[in-house]
Scaffold this active site. Sequence first.
Site, mmCIF file in Angstrom:
data_model
loop_
_atom_site.group_PDB
_atom_site.id
_atom_site.type_symbol
_atom_site.label_atom_id
_atom_site.label_comp_id
_atom_site.label_asym_id
_atom_site.label_seq_id
_atom_site.Cartn_x
_atom_site.Cartn_y
_atom_site.Cartn_z
ATOM 1 C CB SER A 28 50.269 39.220 51.129
ATOM 2 O OG SER A 28 51.387 39.755 51.163
ATOM 3 C CG ASN A 115 52.554 51.351 54.982
ATOM 4 O OD1 ASN A 115 52.581 50.085 54.883
ATOM 5 N ND2 ASN A 115 52.444 52.113 56.103
ATOM 6 C CB THR A 160 15.026 46.746 18.015
ATOM 7 O OG1 THR A 160 13.717 46.561 17.442
ATOM 8 C CG2 THR A 160 15.759 47.755 17.266
ATOM 9 C CG HIS A 161 12.215 45.033 21.493
ATOM 10 N ND1 HIS A 161 12.126 45.599 22.319
ATOM 11 C CD2 HIS A 161 12.460 46.081 20.408
ATOM 12 C CE1 HIS A 161 11.819 46.849 22.622
ATOM 13 N NE2 HIS A 161 12.152 47.188 21.113
ATOM 14 C CB SER A 282 28.536 16.809 23.101
ATOM 15 O OG SER A 282 27.933 15.982 24.006
ATOM 16 C CE LYS A 288 25.210 20.850 21.141
ATOM 17 N NZ LYS A 288 24.803 20.484 22.495
ATOM 18 C CG ASN A 290 28.648 22.399 22.423
ATOM 19 O OD1 ASN A 290 27.663 22.340 21.667
ATOM 20 N ND2 ASN A 290 28.872 21.556 23.291
ATOM 21 C CD GLU A 295 28.567 27.877 25.418
ATOM 22 O OE1 GLU A 295 27.276 27.333 25.696
ATOM 23 O OE2 GLU A 295 29.456 26.851 25.088
ATOM 24 C CE1 TYR A 322 49.206 49.025 52.991
ATOM 25 C CE2 TYR A 322 49.383 48.386 55.156
ATOM 26 C CZ TYR A 322 49.327 47.900 53.780
ATOM 27 O OH TYR A 322 49.385 46.742 53.385
ATOM 28 C CD GLN A 327 48.753 41.404 53.013
ATOM 29 O OE1 GLN A 327 49.883 42.011 53.144
ATOM 30 N NE2 GLN A 327 48.376 40.401 53.573
ATOM 31 C CE LYS A 330 49.690 43.223 47.223
ATOM 32 N NZ LYS A 330 49.311 44.197 48.089
HETATM 33 N N1 ARG Z 1 52.194 42.793 52.042
HETATM 34 C C1 ARG Z 1 51.439 44.447 52.213
HETATM 35 C C2 ARG Z 1 50.562 44.680 51.186
HETATM 36 O O1 ARG Z 1 50.362 44.318 50.362
HETATM 37 C C3 ARG Z 1 52.929 45.217 52.227
HETATM 38 C C4 ARG Z 1 52.696 46.348 53.133
HETATM 39 C C5 ARG Z 1 52.545 46.031 54.634
HETATM 40 N N2 ARG Z 1 52.688 47.197 55.573
HETATM 41 C C6 ARG Z 1 52.392 46.892 56.725
HETATM 42 N N3 ARG Z 1 52.418 47.873 57.384
HETATM 43 N N4 ARG Z 1 52.126 45.783 57.222
HETATM 44 O O2 ARG Z 1 49.918 45.654 51.384
#
Ligand code: ARG
Length: 465
Positions: A28, A115, A160-161, A282, A288, A290, A295, A322, A327, A330
Site C-alpha cells: 500500500s 492496526n 420551478t421545473h 475550442s 467558443k 466554454n 463543467e 482488523y 487498507q 485510503k
Molecule cells: N497498510 C495497512 C493498512 O493500511 C497497515 C496495517 C496492516 N496491518 C496488518 N496486520 N497487516 O491498513
Amino acid sequence: MAKKKRSKVWAARFGKATDQQAEAFTASIDIDRRLGRYDVAGSIAHARMLAKQGIIPEEDGEAIVRGLEEIGEEIEAGRFELSRELEDIHMNIEASLREKIGPAADRLHTARSRNDQVATDLRLYLKDAIAGVLAVLRRLQGALLDVVEVNRRVIMPGYTHLQRAQPLLFAHHLLAYFEMFDRDVGRFQDCLRRVDVLPLGAGALAGVPYPIDREFVARELGFSRISENSLDAVSDRDCVVEFQAAAALTMMHVSRLAEELVLWSTAEFGFIQIDEAFAGGSSIMPQKRNPDVAELARAKTGRVYGNLMSMLTVLKGLPLAYCLDLQEDKSGLFDSADTLLTALEVMAAMVPGIRVNAERTQAAASESYSLATDVADYLVRQGLPFREAHGVVGQLVRYADERDRGLSELSLEEYRRFSPLFDEDVLKLDVRAAIEARDVPGGTSSRQVAAALKRARKRLEGGKR
Ligand code: ARG
C-alpha cells in the site's frame, strides 16, 4: 521508488519469500506514503510515552525521537526513500529508523500494532483534511457573499421545473448556496468530533499488556478523547464514511451551483459571463468560450460519490477486528479529499469574477407571466378566495397568451372581462413590487435579503453557524 533492499519484519515466521505478484498486490506504500508525517508524529508521541512510563529505557526513547524527527524532515523535504518490499509507510519508517539509530529502533513497536497505528495516522490525516475543507468552504461562502453584495439590486426570474416562476433578487438565489455550504460546514464539524478520538493503545485488537498512558498520547497528538473499545478502535472506519458522505453532499452542492453557472452563461440565458481566466476555448470553433471549470466541478462529483459507495461496500459484512480490507480505505479517501479541496478552491476563485447581465436578467423576470401569482394575490386582497383567484388569472393568462401579449400589455377593460374586482392599480404590478411584497423571513424582498446577508456575514466572521 528506491531499489534499496530491506527484509520484512515478519520474515522469520515464513519458509519462503513473498511471491512478487502478491507483494505488488498487497503493498500500500504508493497510497499510504501520504501518511508519512502523521506516522512520524504518532510514533514520536508513542515513544515519549513508552519512555515516560519506563516501558523502554529513557535513552532509547530519546534516540527514537531524534531518529524520527530526522525522518520527518526527510519526508517534508521529499527526500525520504521508500521501498515496496516493506509494504507500507509504517514499515518503511521503522526500517529507516533502524538504519539511523540501530537496535534502539527495535523497541518502538512495543505496546503497539500497525492496526492501532494506521487508525491513528488516518485520524490525524482526517483532522487536517477537515480543517482544510472548512477553510476553503468558508472562502467560497465569503466569495458568494461578495457577489451578493455587488449585485444586491439585480432582479432575475426564479424557476420551478426550470420554467420561469416568480421574480427574485439574484442575491436571494446566491444566498441559497450560502445556506447549502453552511450545512456542509456543519457536517464536517460534526464529523470532526468523531474523528477526534485516539485509537492508539488498542494494540492489534485486545489492548496491550503494558502500563501505557493513553491520555498522555492523546494530549501529545491533540486528540480530545481516547477510544472506548479496542476492537472498535482498530476496525472502525465510520469517520471515513462520514467524511466521504459529507464530501459527496458538498460536491453535490458544488455541482448544482456549477450547473447553474453553465446554464446562465449560455447564449440562451445570457445571465452571466464567467471570467475568461476560468473558461476554455475550442480547438475548432473560434468563437467558443466554454465553462470548463464549472463543467469539471460538476463532473468530479461522480468520483466522490463512487468513493463513498466503495468505502461502504468495503466495510459491509466485515468481521471484527482488523482485516486487510481496511487498507482499501485510503485511496478513495485521499481522492475525495483532493477532489473536494480542488473543486472548492477553483470555485472560490471563479465566483468573484462572475459578471451579471442585470438588464437581461430583469427582462427575463418580466416575461413569461411571472407576475401571474401576484395578480392572483391582488384578487385575494380584494376579497376573492385564492383558488378562485387562481382560476381567474389562469383564464387571463390564456387570453393574453393566445394573443401573444404580456399581462402588462392588457388594458384595464380586458382585465375586467375576467373579474370586476380589478382596478387601475393592477396595472402597477411589476417585478420590483412582486419582490418587495415577499417581505417574510426567508423571503426575497430587499429588506429580507439585506438582513439575510448581514446575518450570513456575521455567521461567517464569527465562525458560528
Ligand atoms: N497498510 C495497512 C493498512 O493500511 C497497515 C496495517 C496492516 N496491518 C496488518 N496486520 N497487516 O491498513
